[in-house]
Motif scaffolding. Structure first.
Motif, mmCIF file in Angstrom:
data_model
loop_
_atom_site.group_PDB
_atom_site.id
_atom_site.type_symbol
_atom_site.label_atom_id
_atom_site.label_comp_id
_atom_site.label_asym_id
_atom_site.label_seq_id
_atom_site.Cartn_x
_atom_site.Cartn_y
_atom_site.Cartn_z
ATOM 1 N N HIS A 142 18.291 -15.488 0.991
ATOM 2 C CA HIS A 142 18.353 -16.517 2.022
ATOM 3 C C HIS A 142 17.356 -16.288 3.150
ATOM 4 N N GLU A 143 16.721 -15.125 3.149
ATOM 5 C CA GLU A 143 15.723 -14.866 4.176
ATOM 6 C C GLU A 143 14.327 -15.323 3.743
ATOM 7 N N LEU A 144 14.210 -15.824 2.509
ATOM 8 C CA LEU A 144 12.905 -16.230 1.991
ATOM 9 C C LEU A 144 12.779 -17.749 2.027
ATOM 10 N N SER A 145 11.550 -18.231 2.179
ATOM 11 C CA SER A 145 11.313 -19.680 2.127
ATOM 12 C C SER A 145 11.356 -20.149 0.671
ATOM 13 N N GLY A 146 11.399 -21.474 0.487
ATOM 14 C CA GLY A 146 11.461 -22.029 -0.869
ATOM 15 C C GLY A 146 10.335 -21.544 -1.763
ATOM 16 N N GLY A 147 9.112 -21.530 -1.230
ATOM 17 C CA GLY A 147 7.967 -21.084 -2.022
ATOM 18 C C GLY A 147 8.059 -19.610 -2.367
ATOM 19 N N MET A 148 8.522 -18.804 -1.388
ATOM 20 C CA MET A 148 8.658 -17.366 -1.643
ATOM 21 C C MET A 148 9.728 -17.103 -2.695
ATOM 22 N N ARG A 149 10.819 -17.891 -2.639
ATOM 23 C CA ARG A 149 11.886 -17.711 -3.634
ATOM 24 C C ARG A 149 11.343 -17.977 -5.039
ATOM 25 N N GLN A 150 10.537 -19.052 -5.173
ATOM 26 C CA GLN A 150 10.000 -19.344 -6.501
ATOM 27 C C GLN A 150 9.035 -18.257 -6.951
ATOM 28 N N ARG A 151 8.329 -17.633 -6.012
ATOM 29 C CA ARG A 151 7.429 -16.535 -6.395
ATOM 30 C C ARG A 151 8.232 -15.317 -6.851
ATOM 31 N N VAL A 152 9.359 -15.049 -6.144
ATOM 32 C CA VAL A 152 10.213 -13.938 -6.612
ATOM 33 C C VAL A 152 10.774 -14.272 -7.994
ATOM 34 N N ALA A 153 11.156 -15.564 -8.167
ATOM 35 C CA ALA A 153 11.688 -15.970 -9.469
ATOM 36 C C ALA A 153 10.628 -15.792 -10.553
ATOM 37 N N LEU A 154 9.364 -16.071 -10.196
ATOM 38 C CA LEU A 154 8.275 -15.861 -11.159
ATOM 39 C C LEU A 154 8.136 -14.373 -11.479
ATOM 40 N N ALA A 155 8.208 -13.546 -10.423
ATOM 41 C CA ALA A 155 8.115 -12.096 -10.643
ATOM 42 C C ALA A 155 9.258 -11.618 -11.529
ATOM 43 N N ARG A 156 10.451 -12.194 -11.329
ATOM 44 C CA ARG A 156 11.597 -11.802 -12.157
ATOM 45 C C ARG A 156 11.383 -12.218 -13.611
ATOM 46 N N ALA A 157 10.807 -13.408 -13.789
ATOM 47 C CA ALA A 157 10.521 -13.853 -15.160
ATOM 48 C C ALA A 157 9.495 -12.918 -15.800
ATOM 49 N N LEU A 158 8.482 -12.516 -15.016
ATOM 50 C CA LEU A 158 7.466 -11.614 -15.556
ATOM 51 C C LEU A 158 8.068 -10.255 -15.889
ATOM 52 N N ALA A 159 9.140 -9.889 -15.166
ATOM 53 C CA ALA A 159 9.781 -8.590 -15.393
ATOM 54 C C ALA A 159 10.360 -8.488 -16.800
ATOM 55 N N GLN A 160 10.580 -9.622 -17.436
ATOM 56 C CA GLN A 160 11.104 -9.577 -18.802
ATOM 57 C C GLN A 160 10.051 -9.099 -19.787
ATOM 58 N N ASP A 161 8.790 -9.055 -19.326
ATOM 59 C CA ASP A 161 7.695 -8.567 -20.143
ATOM 60 C C ASP A 161 7.644 -9.299 -21.480
ATOM 61 N N SER A 162 7.876 -10.611 -21.409
ATOM 62 C CA SER A 162 7.819 -11.413 -22.622
ATOM 63 C C SER A 162 6.410 -11.969 -22.779
ATOM 64 N N GLN A 163 6.039 -12.278 -24.017
ATOM 65 C CA GLN A 163 4.717 -12.854 -24.253
ATOM 66 C C GLN A 163 4.702 -14.333 -23.921
ATOM 67 N N LEU A 164 5.899 -14.914 -23.785
ATOM 68 C CA LEU A 164 5.998 -16.355 -23.589
ATOM 69 C C LEU A 164 6.818 -16.641 -22.343
ATOM 70 N N LEU A 165 6.240 -17.435 -21.451
ATOM 71 C CA LEU A 165 6.949 -17.818 -20.235
ATOM 72 C C LEU A 165 7.259 -19.313 -20.299
ATOM 73 N N LEU A 166 8.550 -19.647 -20.219
ATOM 74 C CA LEU A 166 8.976 -21.036 -20.222
ATOM 75 C C LEU A 166 9.257 -21.441 -18.782
ATOM 76 N N MET A 167 8.735 -22.590 -18.380
ATOM 77 C CA MET A 167 8.947 -23.002 -16.989
ATOM 78 C C MET A 167 9.471 -24.432 -16.984
ATOM 79 N N ASP A 168 10.644 -24.613 -16.362
ATOM 80 C CA ASP A 168 11.314 -25.911 -16.360
ATOM 81 C C ASP A 168 11.154 -26.547 -14.981
ATOM 82 N N GLU A 169 10.111 -27.334 -14.805
ATOM 83 C CA GLU A 169 9.794 -27.971 -13.519
ATOM 84 C C GLU A 169 9.962 -27.011 -12.347
#
Lengths: 264, 318
Positions: A142-169
């Motif tokens: 809750h201390e992060l802005s909307g854009g920062m939250r999505q960047r953390v969410a991207l970092a979390r997705a990258l943490a899965q170390d998958s070859q394929l990243l699915l992004m739903d809008e």
């Protein structure tokens, strides 16, 4: 199931010529009798390292399709193979866990992946600096802005170390300027990490700004309508004339597709 | 700073896929001109949410002063009523008489043992209720058959005052501590279980989906995603469970009397009534109230505040 397994084995033998293969995939919801066909005979390959945008109006089953590829749901017919393992998935909402800090959100994913404890923190810090949030490790969601939250969410997705990243809008809820910045970030990270990306959006310009290939889905049921290869060199800007020109062409097609539904 | 990083990374990666390479020099130049990363730092600075904690002076004025004023007001009205002789001394003792009774108890040395008898029973019973109520709530929330079977009973039990169990418990278990604990459990377990069920029901499905995509399924999903996500409702259930434990115990102590049970606050209150010692009765009521509030203030309120604040769910953190 057995079918999927054999084809997966066959794929790994030919050393994965694709990051995801959808083979005549259909999906229907509801009971037999009152069935509603949501996806109809989708055949689509995402090559390793390729950035594909799925574009469509409401009701084209974009999110259903991503759920299928992510393994959160089973197709009614056809098969889906993702040789790189379980794909990472990023939602329109950041879906970060509010009881954890930004860093711990990422570490939870690393932990689920089986990474030993002492490696998790440095890896989480590395992923946060990859999305340029080096100082955000201890921040609550809750201390992060909307854009920062999505960047953390991207970092979390990258943490899965998958070859394929699915992004739903993933950027649909952001303001235009923040979205521009995140387009840049995503393009940069995609080119640095060699990821394959399957990106769902209803925003034509966004699709043209990001993708190497734009796939237009028809609505109710979702079918592949047309494809465009986007050979405008990256880095692109959303306001580039070439992006605008192709967007106009694709938008025309999309409008025609939507009009067709009003005619009967 | 960030912009050089980007172009540096691109120049240093000549082996990358052809289509990705920004080998078009004009494009690179254009990119530098329009680079948005400076913009990004600006956005972060503008959008960052600053969470402030109130200074201590403000906390005193806003949180501590009002309840103290209220207590003082009650004491003043009470004393005025005594002076105005609204009721007989035997029916309405003065605050000082109650204070004297408190001092007498303290000097007699049994005040703390009376409080401790009740508090230890209450807390131990509450912990047992916690151990039983938590898995029960989890199972009711997650297994549809069990939910349909005992969910309504569990909610219904909350509206049944657990004092109603005292006669049955005395006959089944006899006049001993088991009766006390049984009554506490019957009061607190439904609250705790229902709190957890409500907490789990309110978990946004998105968290569960996000959990599944990172591989947190089954027990790992319950432990790492479901339970933490349900924590606010669970803590509210614990708070209510404590209130029910304490109430049930006091009622049971008032009704059941035996040397085996020891003298707790409820027993003390009943003894005072039997001796028609109105100052003692008042002291008993006040002590029961005081202990209930104190446990809530020391344990449950801080727990609840911590849970809510760490998630940005308190009004002030917005």
């Amino acid at each position: 199931m057995a079918d999927t397994l054999t084809s997966a084995a066959a794929q790994s033998a030919e050393s994965a010529a694709h990051a995801a293969r959808l083979d005549h995939v259909s999906k229907a919801f509801g009971r037999p009798g009152g069935r509603q066909l949501v996806l109809d005979d989708i055949t689509l390959d995402v090559r390793p390292g390729e950035f594909v945008c799925l574009l469509g109006a409401s009701g084209c089953g974009k999110s259903t399709l991503l759920n299928l590829v992510a393994g959160l749901d089973e197709p009614t017919a056809g098969s889906i193979t993702t040789p790189g393992g379980r794909p990472a998935l990023m939602f329109q909402e950041h879906a970060l866990f509010p009881w954890l800090t930004a860093g711990k959100n990422i570490e939870l994913t690393l932990r689920m992946r089986g990474m030993p404890r002492e490696q998790r923190r440095p890896e989480a810090e590395r992923l946060l600096s990859l999305v340029r949030l080096g100082g955000a490790y201890g921040k609550r969601v809750h201390e992060l802005s909307g854009g920062m939250r999505q960047r953390v969410a991207l970092a979390r997705a990258l943490a899965q170390d998958s070859q394929l990243l699915l992004m739903d809008e993933p950027f649909a809820a952001l303001d235009a300027i923040t979205r521009d910045v995140l387009h840049d970030e995503l393009t940069r990270i995609w080119s640095e990490t060699q990821l394959s990306v399957l990106f769902v959006t209803h925003n034509v310009r966004e699709a043209v700004r990001l993708a190497q290939r734009v796939v237009l889905l028809s609505s109710r049921p979702g079918r592949i309508n047309r494809e465009w290869a986007v050979d405008i060199p990256q880095p692109r800007r959303i306001e580039d004339a070439a992006v605008a020109d192709l967007s106009v062409e694709i938008t025309e097609e999309l409008r025609g597709e939507i009009r067709r539904h009003g005619q009967h | 700073m960030a912009s050089t990083e980007t172009s540096g990374a691109k120049d240093a990666a000549p082996l990358e896929d052809e289509p990705r390479q920004a080998d078009d020099a004009a494009a690179v130049e254009r990119h530098k001109r329009h680079d948005l990363s400076g913009l990004e730092a600006g956005l972060d600075a503008l959008d960052a949410v600053v969470v402030k904690r109130a200074p201590i002076g403000q906390v005193l004025v806003k949180k501590v002063l009002p309840p103290i004023s209220a207590v003082l007001l009650v004491l003043v009205v009470w004393q005025l009523a005594v002076w105005a002789k609204v009721a007989d001394q035997t029916k309405l003792p003065s605050p000082s008489a109650v204070g004297q009774e408190l001092a007498d108890r303290w000097n007699a040395g049994d005040l703390l043992s009376i409080i401790w008898t009740s508090v230890s029973h209450g807390l131990l019973g509450f912990v047992a209720a916690l151990v039983i109520g938590t898995p029960l709530g989890l199972v009711v929330a997650r297994v549809p058959f069990i939910r349909a079977a005992i969910g309504p009973i569990l909610s219904g039990l909350q509206s049944l005052p657990s004092v109603a169990w005292v006669p049955a418990a005395v006959i089944w278990l006899g006049l001993n501590n088991s009766t006390m604990y049984a009554v506490i459990l019957l009061g607190a377990v439904p609250s705790i279980a229902n709190g957890l069920v409500a907490g789990i029901d309110q978990v946004p499905p998105l968290y569960l989906r996000a959990g599944r995509t990172i591989g947190a399924t089954g027990l790992r999903g319950a432990w790492f995603i479901l339970l933490p996500a349900a924590l606010p409702g669970y803590v509210a259930g614990l708070k209510q469970g404590w209130a029910f434990s304490w109430r049930s115990l006091m009622a049971a102590e008032l009704i059941a009397s035996s040397p085996d049970l020891g003298v707790g606050l409820g027993r003390y209150l009943e003894n005072m009534r039997e001796g028609s010692d109105m100052a003692g009765v008042f002291l008993g009521i006040l002590l029961i109230l005081f202990v209930g509030i104190a446990i809530d203030l020391i344990i449950f309120s801080p727990l609840e505040r911590w849970v809510l604040r760490s998630r940005g769910l308190t009004a002030r953190s917005q």
